[in-house]
Design an enzyme around this catalytic site. Structure first.
Site, PDB file in Angstrom:
ATOM      1  CG  LEU A 166      -1.983  -1.169   1.265  1.00  0.00           C
ATOM      2  CD1 LEU A 166      -3.077  -0.901   2.258  1.00  0.00           C
ATOM      3  CD2 LEU A 166      -2.743  -1.202  -0.028  1.00  0.00           C
ATOM      4  CG  ASP A 207      13.521  -1.184  13.618  1.00  0.00           C
ATOM      5  OD1 ASP A 207      12.014  -1.130  13.719  1.00  0.00           O
ATOM      6  OD2 ASP A 207      14.210  -2.343  13.694  1.00  0.00           O
ATOM      7  CE1 TYR A 221      -1.521  -6.913  10.441  1.00  0.00           C
ATOM      8  CE2 TYR A 221      -3.431  -8.410   9.877  1.00  0.00           C
ATOM      9  CZ  TYR A 221      -2.584  -7.196   9.699  1.00  0.00           C
ATOM     10  OH  TYR A 221      -3.059  -6.125   8.708  1.00  0.00           O
ATOM     11  CB  SER A 231      -9.166  -7.323   0.436  1.00  0.00           C
ATOM     12  OG  SER A 231      -9.548  -8.122   1.672  1.00  0.00           O
TER      13      SER A 231
END
Ligand code: NAI
Ligand code: 15L
Length: 265
Positions: free
Chosen positions: A14, A50, A135, A164
């Site tokens: 994305l 990070d 998750y 999605s």
């Protein structure tokens, strides 16, 4: 026009889409990831980071007036991996936003916060969480941190439970969960322009005839998704075998994620 929008996870699926489609929505797009982003183009800044590193995130957020937070683990993995990228990452981002003037945050949450709901159930913003893995649990954590920072500090966020997001729906389940790329962009644009945002959960799905989720609580924002997965129904019916009703992909809103084991590190 906004000055600088930060996109975390900008090297991902994305992120790469938004790198192109958010061009011109701010004077500068600050693109960040731990993966390679290539050279900066016109109107871009590349800032490798990070997000589990709090000091680095503190520097990353400085000078931004909007954030699209995509960075992190995006599928089911071991708790250790999810803990550092998705739990620490979100904590670091909200602490940095608090220190740097509270830019609005679009948080990429997920349908996997509610993945164990049956596909026959219609959900709205009051429906209970039913995560389908760690998750999904980590996205609930992110939503909770956003809620905390709203109540304690007035930090505004859009908690976008993306279904999605792909160029087109690819299977039967996605007839309900599909979010077109253009509708995602118009959602982000709406969120950054809205006079009032607060801390609002928004189902990230297009205007699909087969949809499961009611966004009417967020009508005040004025987002009107335009695409409809029904335009692809014939193509899917021709090319994708229909799964049996007891298969996870046809039974649960989270689809195959409900079939994942608890992964070890
Ligand atoms: P992706 O896996 O392609 O991209 C995630 C990016 O985050 C990667 O480039 C990765 O290098 C980066 N990243 C991972 N750990 C990091 C760390 N510790 N520090 C810095 N960067 C790190 O995922 P995708 O599909 O682009 O999704 C973007 C976001 O949207 C994710 O947060 C995902 O959970 C969420 N989402 C996506 C959906 C979709 O349909 N693509 C559906 C629901 C949620
Ligand atoms: C997600 O949360 C994932 O990040 C994405 O890769 C897709 O699997 C999506 O959900 C989905 O449920 O289709």
């Amino acid at each position: 026009m906004m000055n600088r929008i930060l996109i975390t996870g900008a090297a991902g699926q994305l992120g790469s889409v938004l790198r192109e489609k958010l061009k011109g929505h701010a004077k500068v797009l600050r693109l960040s990831d731990m993966a390679d982003l290539g050279p900066a183009g016109e109107g871009e800044e590349i800032v490798p980071c990070d997000i589990s590193d709090g000091d680095a995130v503190m520097d990353l957020v400085e000078g931004c007036d909007g954030i699209v937070h995509l960075g992190g683990i995006s599928v089911e993995k071991s708790f250790d991996l999810i803990e550092s990228a998705n739990l620490r990452g979100v904590h670091n981002l909200y602490e940095a936003a608090r220190a740097h003037g509270r830019p609005r945050i679009v948080f990429a949450s997920s349908n996997h916060t509610i993945g164990y709901h049956d596909q026959t159930t219609r959900l709205d913003h009051t429906s209970p969480y039913r995560p389908d893995g760690y998750y999904g649990v980590s996205k609930i954590f992110g939503e909770a941190v956003a809620s905390l920072y709203w109540d304690k500090f007035g930090q505004e966020s859009a908690l976008v439970r993306i279904g999605s997001c792909t160029p087109k729906p690819l299977n039967w389940r996605m007839l309900a969960t599909w979010l077109s790329e253009d509708d995602f962009v118009s959602l982000i644009d709406t969120v950054f322009r809205a006079p009032r945002l607060g801390c609002t959960m928004i189902w990230g799905a297009s205007n699909n005839d087969a949809g499961w989720w009611d966004n009417s609580h967020a009508d005040f924002l004025g987002w009107k998704p335009k695409d409809n997965s029904a335009d692809y129904l014939d193509e899917i019916a021709r090319t994708v075998p229909r799964p049996g009703p007891e298969e996870p992909v046809a039974k649960y809103q989270g689809g195959v994620f409900t079939d994942e084991p608890i992964h070890k590190s």
